[in-house]
Structure formats: C-alpha cells, structure tokens
Scaffold this motif. Structure first.
Motif, PDB file in Angstrom:
ATOM      1  N   ARG A   1      11.000  -2.084 -23.616  1.00  0.00           N
ATOM      2  CA  ARG A   1      10.881  -2.056 -22.155  1.00  0.00           C
ATOM      3  C   ARG A   1       9.791  -1.072 -21.725  1.00  0.00           C
ATOM      4  O   ARG A   1       9.761   0.083 -22.164  1.00  0.00           O
ATOM      5  N   TRP A   2       8.927  -1.562 -20.817  1.00  0.00           N
ATOM      6  CA  TRP A   2       7.823  -0.764 -20.302  1.00  0.00           C
ATOM      7  C   TRP A   2       7.794  -0.886 -18.786  1.00  0.00           C
ATOM      8  O   TRP A   2       7.809  -1.992 -18.252  1.00  0.00           O
ATOM      9  N   PHE A   3       7.745   0.241 -18.091  1.00  0.00           N
ATOM     10  CA  PHE A   3       7.840   0.267 -16.635  1.00  0.00           C
ATOM     11  C   PHE A   3       6.477   0.271 -15.941  1.00  0.00           C
ATOM     12  O   PHE A   3       6.389   0.608 -14.759  1.00  0.00           O
TER      13      PHE A   3
ATOM     14  N   PRO B   1       5.614   6.874 -18.300  1.00  0.00           N
ATOM     15  CA  PRO B   1       4.674   7.832 -18.892  1.00  0.00           C
ATOM     16  C   PRO B   1       4.113   7.378 -20.222  1.00  0.00           C
ATOM     17  O   PRO B   1       3.103   7.920 -20.690  1.00  0.00           O
ATOM     18  N   LEU B   2       4.751   6.382 -20.854  1.00  0.00           N
ATOM     19  CA  LEU B   2       4.243   5.859 -22.122  1.00  0.00           C
ATOM     20  C   LEU B   2       3.178   4.809 -21.876  1.00  0.00           C
ATOM     21  O   LEU B   2       3.327   3.936 -21.020  1.00  0.00           O
ATOM     22  N   SER B   3       2.114   4.878 -22.646  1.00  0.00           N
ATOM     23  CA  SER B   3       1.078   3.853 -22.585  1.00  0.00           C
ATOM     24  C   SER B   3       1.401   2.739 -23.571  1.00  0.00           C
ATOM     25  O   SER B   3       2.151   2.928 -24.539  1.00  0.00           O
ATOM     26  N   LEU B   4       0.809   1.580 -23.344  1.00  0.00           N
ATOM     27  CA  LEU B   4       0.986   0.478 -24.287  1.00  0.00           C
ATOM     28  C   LEU B   4       0.395   0.824 -25.649  1.00  0.00           C
ATOM     29  O   LEU B   4       0.891   0.353 -26.686  1.00  0.00           O
ATOM     30  N   THR B   5      -0.636   1.643 -25.673  1.00  0.00           N
ATOM     31  CA  THR B   5      -1.216   2.084 -26.945  1.00  0.00           C
ATOM     32  C   THR B   5      -0.201   2.881 -27.745  1.00  0.00           C
ATOM     33  O   THR B   5      -0.089   2.720 -28.975  1.00  0.00           O
ATOM     34  N   GLU B   6       0.545   3.738 -27.057  1.00  0.00           N
ATOM     35  CA  GLU B   6       1.591   4.497 -27.749  1.00  0.00           C
ATOM     36  C   GLU B   6       2.709   3.575 -28.207  1.00  0.00           C
ATOM     37  O   GLU B   6       3.221   3.706 -29.333  1.00  0.00           O
TER      38      GLU B   6
ATOM     39  N   ALA C   1      -2.114  -9.820 -18.461  1.00  0.00           N
ATOM     40  CA  ALA C   1      -3.380  -9.518 -19.133  1.00  0.00           C
ATOM     41  C   ALA C   1      -3.361  -8.104 -19.709  1.00  0.00           C
ATOM     42  O   ALA C   1      -3.835  -7.866 -20.835  1.00  0.00           O
ATOM     43  N   GLU C   2      -2.818  -7.153 -18.935  1.00  0.00           N
ATOM     44  CA  GLU C   2      -2.723  -5.772 -19.392  1.00  0.00           C
ATOM     45  C   GLU C   2      -1.902  -5.685 -20.678  1.00  0.00           C
ATOM     46  O   GLU C   2      -2.263  -4.959 -21.622  1.00  0.00           O
ATOM     47  N   ILE C   3      -0.806  -6.421 -20.714  1.00  0.00           N
ATOM     48  CA  ILE C   3       0.067  -6.417 -21.883  1.00  0.00           C
ATOM     49  C   ILE C   3      -0.617  -7.082 -23.073  1.00  0.00           C
ATOM     50  O   ILE C   3      -0.570  -6.581 -24.209  1.00  0.00           O
TER      51      ILE C   3
END
Length: 382
Positions: A6-8, A13-18, A50-52
């Motif tokens: 899950r990503w908000f 505060p977490l990036s997709l890279t992390e 697209a971001e994902i």
C-alpha cells in the motif's frame, strides 16, 4: 497469491523507489486528495498509474474508492452520489484497474486508541483499548448509553484512567481515534464528532444493511459490466462503537452481503486483522466459505483480551492461524483459477521506523518483516 504494497501517494513519506527494494510486484493506492463523492478524473487516474508503472510496478488494487456518508445514511442527493461512483469506476476501468476495495463503516475507516503502544522487545504497535474507548465515549462524548456496550472491566479501568488523565493525554486519545479518517479528510474535534454522530441518530442495523444493499444494486451491475471486482472491507473493530451499527463483522454478515447482490463482482476484502479481533470469528472457515469471492486480502494478526481490547501482534504471533487462512486462499486460487492480491497489512514500528511520520501502521521495516513472514508461509504451503 500476488504481493502488493500500500502506497498513499503524496501523503506517503515512502517513495516508490524505496518500495521497490521490498521486492513486491504490485501497488495498492488511491486518489486520497479527492473529496468523498467527487468523480475521480480519468486524467488523474492515468497520472497515478503512469507514476506507478514508471517505477516498475503495476497498480493492482484501488484502496479505497470511498462511499459518501449520505449513501450510508440513506439521505441527501443519492442519485448524484451513485452516478459519481459509477463514473469513477468507468474511469478506473479505462485505465485497466480491475479491483476496488471499499468499506461501509459509518464515519471512521478504522479505530484505535493507541498509535504507538510499546512492545516488550522494543518498537511500537497499534492498539485498541476497550477501557480508553469507553472513556472516549462516556466521558469525552457524554454517551452514557455506551456503558451498556463495553465489558464492565473495561468501564471500571476506563473510569480510573479518566480520573488520573491529563488534558494532553485526552487530546492524544482523540488524535488516535481520528486517525481512522484517511487522506485529506478533515479531523473532528469533540463537538464536530458529536455533530456528525447526530446525523446517524435513529439509524438501525437493518437500516444500514438496506442502504448497503441499495448501494450494491446501484454499482455492482456497472462494475460487473466493466470487469471490475468490488471487495468490501470488514468493520474495524468488528463490533459496535460510538453507538453506530456495524454490518460487516461476522461470517453471517459476509454471507448476507454476498447474497444481497449475488454476482462475482460483489466480493470481499478478507482482512484477517479486522475479522480476527472478533473472538467468535473462525478465520480459516471464513476463508474457506468465501475464498471464491475474495478479491483482495489484508494479512495481519491480533492478540485479543477478554475485555474486548486487542493488540496488533506480529504476523505469526497472534490469535489468528494465518497458515490455515493462507492455505484456504491458495486452495481457492487453485479451484477458481485466480491470483489473489494480498499485502502485509500494518506493521510494527521497528528500528529506523521509529520517529518517522508514516500513516499509522504503514511502516517500512515492520511491514517488510511481515511480508517476509508471509512469503515464508506461502513458500512452505506451495
């Protein structure tokens, strides 16, 4: 089973890279900044997808596409709300999103009384204290009727806590309860919460069920035509709080919902933590009964106390037999040729999680530990 995280989005505060370093394949996300009842624009959905995808993931599940409070109350411009919800589903389908999680809990998505309860070995977890919730309802909201809803041990302990509590401690309790409002939704103060609670006065269990059935009748045919699986999230906690009815708390509740509109698109988010907080729920039996209608799984664990309190435990350390639950879900996948997305739901705040501004329960190290344990179960059973 397919791993997701899950990503908000802009609230995380977490990036997709992390997140990519966790090794998960899919993302669970939503457009949290859009107010309830408004159509999710196709261009904003496309931007999020697209971001994902640029980060190397797929957007597997929307969690959540919120249901407006008017729909739950059965009041207001209902046709307008149903039209908006269907339009959002159409825009999601056009972007290839096929699984939508939602809930039908009045006002709050979930409720805890402690967001950083200490763990014996270090770190913190989410906790629901029946005593503190009784304090919140009886002493802070002035709901004397709540004395009938709580275990007497919880009421006695709550009365003692309230007498010795400071204003800062009571403010912390209010903040914890209000944390169940996601994304950009405004938090209430005590008077604001009293006002919104009053808008539910007189709404019975049967009324809320009827309003859910109307919602399902309005949206499931559209979802089915679009190839979208809707999956309702259980009540969290699975029992009455704030004097509000709860209709997704037991196996019987789930069976009623599945039959209310008997279409495969009308499915379940199997949350082992939410359902597991009810001592009468048999989670492997629920997974066996509804595995074929489970379109998404939240896998976590709880340890329950006799007074109705519960603590979010380690994934392998609580009262729920997660091995048996996952075994049933794997069997359902094999029998129905599906691939159920799941995520390690919540996690303790451990190590470098401490002091970070995560959404409550959505830590990095704690969730990664939970995901590793779930991977071990799935590997062993497979």
């Amino acid at each position: 089973m397919r791993e997701t995280w899950r990503w908000f989005g802009e609230f995380d505060p977490l990036s997709l890279t992390e997140i990519a370093q966790t090794g998960t394949a899919g993302i669970v996300s939503a457009l949290h900044a859009i107010p309830y009842g408004k159509v999710w624009p196709a261009e904003k959905i496309a931007d999020r997808r697209a971001e994902i995808e640029v980060a190397g993931f797929t957007w597997d599940v929307v969690e959540s596409l919120p249901v407006h409070e008017d729909i739950k109350r059965g009041t207001g411009p209902l046709s307008q709300h149903f039209d908006a919800y269907r339009a959002s589903l159409e825009n999601l389908a056009s972007a290839g999103i096929k699984t939508v999680c939602y809930n039908f809990m009045p006002i709050l998505d979930w409720t805890r009384t402690d967001l950083s309860a200490p763990l014996p070995s270090g770190g913190t977890c989410l906790h629901f204290s029946a005593a503190k919730m009784a304090v919140f309802e009886i002493h802070m909201l002035g709901r004397e009727a709540a004395r009938e809803a709580y275990h007497q041990d919880a009421i006695r302990a709550g009365d003692i806590w309230f007498l010795s509590s400071t204003e800062a401690e009571r403010d912390t309790l209010l903040h914890a309860v209000m944390a169940g409002l996601p994304g950009a939704v405004d938090r209430y103060d005590i008077n604001g919460l009293k006002t919104v609670l009053a808008s539910y006065d007189g709404l019975s269990h049967d009324d809320l069920r009827a309003n859910l059935k109307r919602f399902l009748e309005e949206v499931i045919p559209t979802a089915s035509t679009l190839g979208i699986n809707m999956c309702i999230h259980p009540d969290d906690p699975p029992g009455e709080i704030l004097g509000l009815p709860r209709i997704v708390s037991t196996q019987d509740d789930i069976g009623w919902i599945m039959q209310a509109v008997d279409d495969p698109a009308n499915g379940l988010t199997l949350c082992t933590g939410s359902l597991g907080a009810n001592p009468y729920n048999d989670l492997p039996a629920i997974a066996r009964a509804f595995g074929h209608r489970t379109h998404f799984a939240h896998l976590r664990n709880v340890t329950k106390d006799p007074d109705g309190s519960f603590t979010e435990s380690g994934h392998l350390a609580g009262d729920v037999d997660l091995v048996a639950v996952i075994d049933e879900l794997l069997e359902a996948e094999a029998n129905h040729d599906t691939n159920i997305p799941f995520r390690a739901d919540h996690g303790h705040a451990l190590l470098s999680d401490i002091g970070q501004t995560f959404q409550p329960g959505y830590t990095l190290i704690g969730r990664l530990r939970g995901l590793a344990e779930l991977r071990g179960i799935i590997a062993a059973l497979s």
